[in-house]
Design an enzyme around this catalytic site. Structure first.
Site, short mmCIF file in Angstrom:
data_model
loop_
_atom_site.label_atom_id
_atom_site.label_comp_id
_atom_site.label_asym_id
_atom_site.label_seq_id
_atom_site.Cartn_x
_atom_site.Cartn_y
_atom_site.Cartn_z
N ASP A 192 2.77 0.34 35.58
CA ASP A 192 2.71 0.10 37.02
C ASP A 192 2.98 1.45 37.70
O ASP A 192 4.07 1.99 37.63
CB ASP A 192 3.77 -0.94 37.42
N LYS B 191 1.10 -0.54 49.00
CA LYS B 191 2.06 0.54 49.19
C LYS B 191 1.34 1.85 49.56
O LYS B 191 0.74 1.90 50.61
CB LYS B 191 2.94 0.66 47.94
N TYR C 85 9.90 -3.98 39.28
CA TYR C 85 9.78 -4.62 40.59
C TYR C 85 10.24 -6.08 40.44
O TYR C 85 9.82 -6.77 39.49
CB TYR C 85 8.32 -4.53 41.05
N ARG D 227 -17.09 -13.88 44.99
CA ARG D 227 -15.95 -13.99 44.07
C ARG D 227 -16.17 -13.07 42.86
O ARG D 227 -15.24 -12.44 42.37
CB ARG D 227 -15.73 -15.44 43.62
C1 PLP Z 1 5.24 -4.22 45.73
C2 PLP Z 1 5.13 -4.00 44.28
C3 PLP Z 1 4.43 -4.90 43.46
C4 PLP Z 1 3.81 -6.17 44.01
O1 PLP Z 1 2.78 -5.89 44.91
P1 PLP Z 1 2.40 -6.85 46.15
O2 PLP Z 1 1.24 -6.13 46.75
O3 PLP Z 1 3.58 -6.92 47.05
O4 PLP Z 1 2.03 -8.17 45.59
C5 PLP Z 1 4.33 -4.60 42.11
N1 PLP Z 1 4.90 -3.50 41.59
C6 PLP Z 1 5.59 -2.63 42.34
C7 PLP Z 1 6.21 -1.43 41.70
C8 PLP Z 1 5.73 -2.84 43.70
O5 PLP Z 1 6.43 -1.98 44.44
#
Ligand code: PLP
Length: 386
Positions: A173, A198, A102, A50
């Site tokens: 982000d 992604k 998002y 962890r």
């Molecule tokens: C998909 C996404 C998230 C969240 O990520 P997960 O891996 O689905 O939890 C956060 N920010 C953006 C811009 C995203 O496209």
């Protein structure tokens, strides 16, 4: 020796090659929960997974290197990363957040963070006077650029100057461009967020999230928080993301090339009223992106003449998959109104420009002719339907 971004995807700077891990080229998966101590008061550097795991530590080093940070944290999803990030704040704190985020981030802020006593001002950071929203208790500015799904581009350097002047954290982000095309820390951000699900993973097969920082104080706090809350990424998933990152550059280049072709094709269609892709010179963020990023990415949003047209496209796609998510090798089409942004209240959604005629494409690495042929066929079918 300073190394380039494609090399960084494959090798750690000043990597030791002394035969560690038997010289394994693919970093081993340390599928272990715990570690034996050599003696009382001694540690191998790893005590419990962890807290830390060698495969995760390796991935974190790769991510820190890609984003030019001092450290990175690998979490079980993008949302787990943003949830951990919110633990840096306390009841009474105020955060200025971009309005077009998002959908999951908006859901977290409105339902969980607000319950925990944190307040938000939701504004269009790309065009509003951010400084005007700063209050005595403001602690951070949270942005995405380009935004999801409306592709608004915020000048990171300009917002960073405001954040620095008022001693606020700037959190970016960077999921949509990946570190291959944009490095917010270099432009003055303090923390970079990624959904590793992604582009970093890139194969639509693994969930992951990252926080990367270049600040020693934040690194210490996050290390404590990840140990305490326990959403660290599992060793096998770390390995999958490491494998994905190895081809980040060629995937991004290829997907971007395809996206530009598709954007140009969409622009010529009578049924399409608007194509929003920052790689098009007429996009209002095009010049800012040329300055602050190395590319435009492969995400594009477009609007149809009617809701029926948009829905018919979703019904008819075969090669292109009607699915949420983005950044993988396969091309995905999304209906933000009922998918990614379904939990965002209608008035906020519409204020952001997300309508029932809006579709979002995450362009993959297929032969672009095949993608265009499919779209062409679908458009003609819909247009000639009785
Ligand atoms: C998909 C996404 C998230 C969240 O990520 P997960 O891996 O689905 O939890 C956060 N920010 C953006 C811009 C995203 O496209």
């Amino acid at each position: 020796m300073k190394i380039g971004i494609n090399t960084k995807c494959l090798h750690i700077e000043n990597e030791k090659t002394s035969g560690e891990h038997f010289g394994a080229i693919s970093y081993p998966i340390y599928q272990t929960a715990t570690y034996a101590h050599p003696g009382v008061g001694q540690s191998t550097g790893y005590d419990y997974s962890r807290l830390q795991n060698p495969t995760r530590a390796h991935l974190e080093q790769v991510m820190a290197s890609l984003e030019n940070g001092i450290d990175a944290f690998a979490l079980s999803s993008g949302m787990a990363a943003i949830t951990l990030l919110m633990e840096l704040f306390a009841p009474g704190d105020h955060i200025i957040a971009d309005a077009d985020l998002y959908g999951g981030s908006i859901r977290l802020f409105r339902n969980v963070s607000e319950k925990n006593g944190i307040t938000f001002s939701s504004i269009d950071c790309y065009r509003e006077n951010v400084e005007g929203y700063i209050k005595e208790n403001t602690k951070a500015i949270y942005i995405e650029t380009p935004t999801n799904p409306m592709m608004n581009v915020t000048d990171i350097d300009a917002v960073a100057k405001i954040a620095q002047k008022h001693k606020l954290l700037l959190i970016v982000d960077n999921t949509f461009l990946s570190p291959y095309y944009q490095n917010p820390l270099d432009l003055g951000a303090d923390i970079v967020v990624h959904s590793g699900t992604k582009y970093l993973g890139g194969h639509n097969d693994t969930l992951a999230g990252f926080l990367v920082t270049n600040r020693e104080d934040i690194r210490e706090k996050l290390r404590f928080l990840i140990k305490t809350t326990g959403a660290g990424l599992a060793p096998f998933d770390c390995w999958l993301i490491l494998r994905g990152i190895k081809t980040l550059g060629i995937r991004m280049e290829r997907a971007q090339k395809n996206a530009l072709e598709i954007a140009k094709w969409l622009k010529q269609q009578r049924a399409v009223t608007r194509v929003i892709y920052p790689g098009l010179p007429e996009h209002p963020g095009h010049e800012i992106m040329k300055r602050q990023a190395r590319g435009f990415g492969a995400m594009l949003t477009f609007q149809l003449q009617s809701k029926e047209f948009a829905l018919a496209i979703l019904e008819k796609v075969r090669l292109i998959k009607f699915a949420e998510s983005l950044g993988g090798v396969e091309t995905l089409i999304t209906y933000p109104t009922s998918q990614t942004h379904a939990d965002v209240p209608k008035e906020i959604r519409e204020n952001n420009g997300i309508t029932e005629e809006t579709l979002r494409l995450s362009v993959g690495i297929e032969d672009v002719e095949d993608l265009i042929t499919e779209l062409e066929t679908i458009f003609r079918e819909i247009e000639t339907a009785p």
